[in-house]
Motif scaffolding. Structure first.
Motif, PDB file in Angstrom:
ATOM      1  N   VAL A  39      20.232   1.718  -2.397  1.00 38.63           N
ATOM      2  CA  VAL A  39      19.370   1.659  -1.214  1.00 38.63           C
ATOM      3  C   VAL A  39      18.441   0.458  -1.296  1.00 38.63           C
ATOM      4  O   VAL A  39      18.245  -0.265  -0.313  1.00 38.63           O
ATOM      5  N   LEU A  40      17.886   0.212  -2.475  1.00 36.25           N
ATOM      6  CA  LEU A  40      16.987  -0.934  -2.640  1.00 36.25           C
ATOM      7  C   LEU A  40      17.733  -2.246  -2.373  1.00 36.25           C
ATOM      8  O   LEU A  40      17.237  -3.131  -1.665  1.00 36.25           O
ATOM      9  N   ASP A  41      18.930  -2.370  -2.929  1.00 37.79           N
ATOM     10  CA  ASP A  41      19.724  -3.582  -2.730  1.00 37.79           C
ATOM     11  C   ASP A  41      20.081  -3.773  -1.251  1.00 37.79           C
ATOM     12  O   ASP A  41      19.962  -4.883  -0.710  1.00 37.79           O
ATOM     13  N   ALA A  42      20.506  -2.701  -0.595  1.00 34.85           N
ATOM     14  CA  ALA A  42      20.896  -2.790   0.816  1.00 34.85           C
ATOM     15  C   ALA A  42      19.698  -3.130   1.695  1.00 34.85           C
ATOM     16  O   ALA A  42      19.832  -3.877   2.682  1.00 34.85           O
ATOM     17  N   THR A  43      18.532  -2.624   1.340  1.00 31.56           N
ATOM     18  CA  THR A  43      17.338  -2.883   2.137  1.00 31.56           C
ATOM     19  C   THR A  43      16.929  -4.346   2.029  1.00 31.56           C
ATOM     20  O   THR A  43      16.618  -4.995   3.037  1.00 31.56           O
ATOM     21  N   ILE A  44      16.943  -4.889   0.816  1.00 35.92           N
ATOM     22  CA  ILE A  44      16.593  -6.303   0.648  1.00 35.92           C
ATOM     23  C   ILE A  44      17.627  -7.184   1.343  1.00 35.92           C
ATOM     24  O   ILE A  44      17.279  -8.193   1.971  1.00 35.92           O
ATOM     25  N   ALA A  45      18.906  -6.805   1.269  1.00 39.85           N
ATOM     26  CA  ALA A  45      19.950  -7.572   1.962  1.00 39.85           C
ATOM     27  C   ALA A  45      19.689  -7.599   3.468  1.00 39.85           C
ATOM     28  O   ALA A  45      19.893  -8.627   4.131  1.00 39.85           O
ATOM     29  N   GLU A  46      19.239  -6.479   4.020  1.00 39.54           N
ATOM     30  CA  GLU A  46      18.902  -6.427   5.444  1.00 39.54           C
ATOM     31  C   GLU A  46      17.749  -7.380   5.761  1.00 39.54           C
ATOM     32  O   GLU A  46      17.781  -8.101   6.760  1.00 39.54           O
TER      33      GLU A  46
ATOM     34  N   ASP B 187       7.798   3.231  -2.172  1.00 39.32           N
ATOM     35  CA  ASP B 187       8.854   4.227  -1.976  1.00 39.32           C
ATOM     36  C   ASP B 187      10.236   3.626  -2.241  1.00 39.32           C
ATOM     37  O   ASP B 187      11.102   4.272  -2.848  1.00 39.32           O
ATOM     38  N   LEU B 188      10.439   2.383  -1.786  1.00 36.93           N
ATOM     39  CA  LEU B 188      11.719   1.731  -2.032  1.00 36.93           C
ATOM     40  C   LEU B 188      11.974   1.577  -3.526  1.00 36.93           C
ATOM     41  O   LEU B 188      13.097   1.768  -4.005  1.00 36.93           O
ATOM     42  N   ALA B 189      10.930   1.232  -4.264  1.00 35.90           N
ATOM     43  CA  ALA B 189      11.072   1.045  -5.703  1.00 35.90           C
ATOM     44  C   ALA B 189      11.448   2.349  -6.407  1.00 35.90           C
ATOM     45  O   ALA B 189      12.109   2.324  -7.454  1.00 35.90           O
TER      46      ALA B 189
ATOM     47  N   THR C 273       0.842  -1.194   0.000  1.00 37.09           N
ATOM     48  CA  THR C 273       0.000   0.000   0.000  1.00 37.09           C
ATOM     49  C   THR C 273       0.877   1.245   0.000  1.00 37.09           C
ATOM     50  O   THR C 273       2.041   1.194   0.421  1.00 37.09           O
ATOM     51  N   PRO C 274       0.368   2.376  -0.458  1.00 36.25           N
ATOM     52  CA  PRO C 274       1.184   3.601  -0.474  1.00 36.25           C
ATOM     53  C   PRO C 274       1.704   3.997   0.896  1.00 36.25           C
ATOM     54  O   PRO C 274       2.813   4.526   1.019  1.00 36.25           O
ATOM     55  N   GLU C 275       0.910   3.746   1.942  1.00 39.13           N
ATOM     56  CA  GLU C 275       1.351   4.151   3.275  1.00 39.13           C
ATOM     57  C   GLU C 275       2.301   3.147   3.917  1.00 39.13           C
ATOM     58  O   GLU C 275       3.067   3.498   4.819  1.00 39.13           O
ATOM     59  N   GLY C 276       2.288   1.898   3.473  1.00 37.68           N
ATOM     60  CA  GLY C 276       3.175   0.890   4.037  1.00 37.68           C
ATOM     61  C   GLY C 276       2.919   0.674   5.517  1.00 37.68           C
ATOM     62  O   GLY C 276       1.801   0.794   5.996  1.00 37.68           O
ATOM     63  N   PHE C 277       3.976   0.351   6.255  1.00 37.05           N
ATOM     64  CA  PHE C 277       3.887   0.159   7.702  1.00 37.05           C
ATOM     65  C   PHE C 277       4.322   1.429   8.419  1.00 37.05           C
ATOM     66  O   PHE C 277       5.159   2.183   7.914  1.00 37.05           O
ATOM     67  N   ASP C 278       3.798   1.646   9.612  1.00 35.81           N
ATOM     68  CA  ASP C 278       4.176   2.824  10.388  1.00 35.81           C
ATOM     69  C   ASP C 278       5.684   2.833  10.621  1.00 35.81           C
ATOM     70  O   ASP C 278       6.267   1.839  11.060  1.00 35.81           O
ATOM     71  N   GLY C 279       6.298   3.976  10.313  1.00 30.46           N
ATOM     72  CA  GLY C 279       7.729   4.123  10.542  1.00 30.46           C
ATOM     73  C   GLY C 279       8.612   3.424   9.537  1.00 30.46           C
ATOM     74  O   GLY C 279       9.830   3.385   9.719  1.00 30.46           O
TER      75      GLY C 279
END
Length: 263
Positions: free
Chosen positions: A96-103, A88-90, A76-82
């Motif tokens: 940033v996208l790669d690092a986030t998926i790695a996390e 937004d990631l896309a 959803t556009p709002e995603g999860f709180d915080g």
């Protein structure tokens, strides 16, 4: 019987430790243990704080489902709180996208550590990220009502939480491709026959069957288990001669240890 106090209980993940056995429980049965970035970070933290005395980790989900996969709120556009939404990631940078998926993946990879054995006790739905979480474990005990499904491709995505490697290793490329692209359900009998599950039992016997397996796993000497797991994990990257060499080296270490001869 008094249960040990949790070492971690946050964001849908609870970690308890009883001597050499740790239990990681997904604790949102009202959501069928749907997953979120916060849950993945909690899984990562469970692995980080796992005591060195632990030999076996049991992964389970409360309620009727092991895990129904990713919480759709992520799309959803709002995603999860915080949290940044997946939308937004896309829109962000590749780095940033790669690092986030790695996390996110870190919550799954620690279950394959060579110093522990991990066992998933799976009932009901194990969909998408839930399927991949079960695949992150070394062994799987399933209830006869289990329903595995890799739904990502059907949603226009790919399995990216480290599930593709074990899936191909367990069932082969052709069947793995068919499972991912069709998104169909795999039930208990097929899961056992194809190697996805070690054993299937009636749902009411899942906990007892898991406990029996865990007892057998901790019965063997720990160092021998660690060496054996490392040998088997390395097979796909070695030639036969390289594997023979690795076996000799591992056995040499074991023999010297048993004989009380240090390095």
């Amino acid at each position: 019987m008094t249960m040990p106090a949790p070492l971690l209980d946050q964001d849908g993940v609870r970690l308890t430790v009883d001597d050499a056995i740790a239990t990681v429980t997904l604790t949102h049965p009202d959501k069928r243990n749907a997953q979120s970035p916060a849950l993945w970070r909690a899984l990562t933290e469970a692995g980080r704080i796992l005591p060195g005395s632990v030999r076996v980790v049991v992964l389970r989900g409360e309620g009727k489902s092991f895990s129904a996969g990713l919480d759709r709120q992520a799309f959803t556009p709002e995603g999860f709180d915080g949290e940044p939404s997946f939308i937004d990631l896309a829109r962000g940078s590749d780095d940033v996208l790669d690092a986030t998926i790695a996390e996110y993946q870190n919550g799954f990879t620690w279950l394959r550590r060579s110093d522990i054995l991990s066992v998933a006790a799976v009932q009901g739905h194990a969909i998408g990220a839930g399927f991949q979480l079960a695949l992150a474990c070394d062994l799987r005990v399933v209830a006869d009502d289990v329903q595995f499904s890799m739904r990502e491709t059907s949603l226009g995505l790919v399995p990216d939480l480290t599930g593709t490697h074990p899936l191909v290793s367990l069932v082969g490329y052709a069947r793995a491709l068919e499972i991912c692209v069709t998104g169909r359900y795999i039930h208990a009998d097929e899961a056992v026959a194809s190697g996805l599950a070690n054993v299937s039992v009636p749902a009411e016997q899942l906990d007892a069957a898991t406990q029996d397996l865990v007892a057998a796993l901790v019965a063997a000497p720990r160092d021998a288990v660690i060496e054996t797991k490392a040998l088997l994990q390395g097979v796909s990257g070695r030639t036969l001669d390289e594997q023979r060499t690795a076996e000799r080296a591992a056995q040499g270490r074991r023999l010297r240890d048993l004989a009380g001869i240090g390095d």
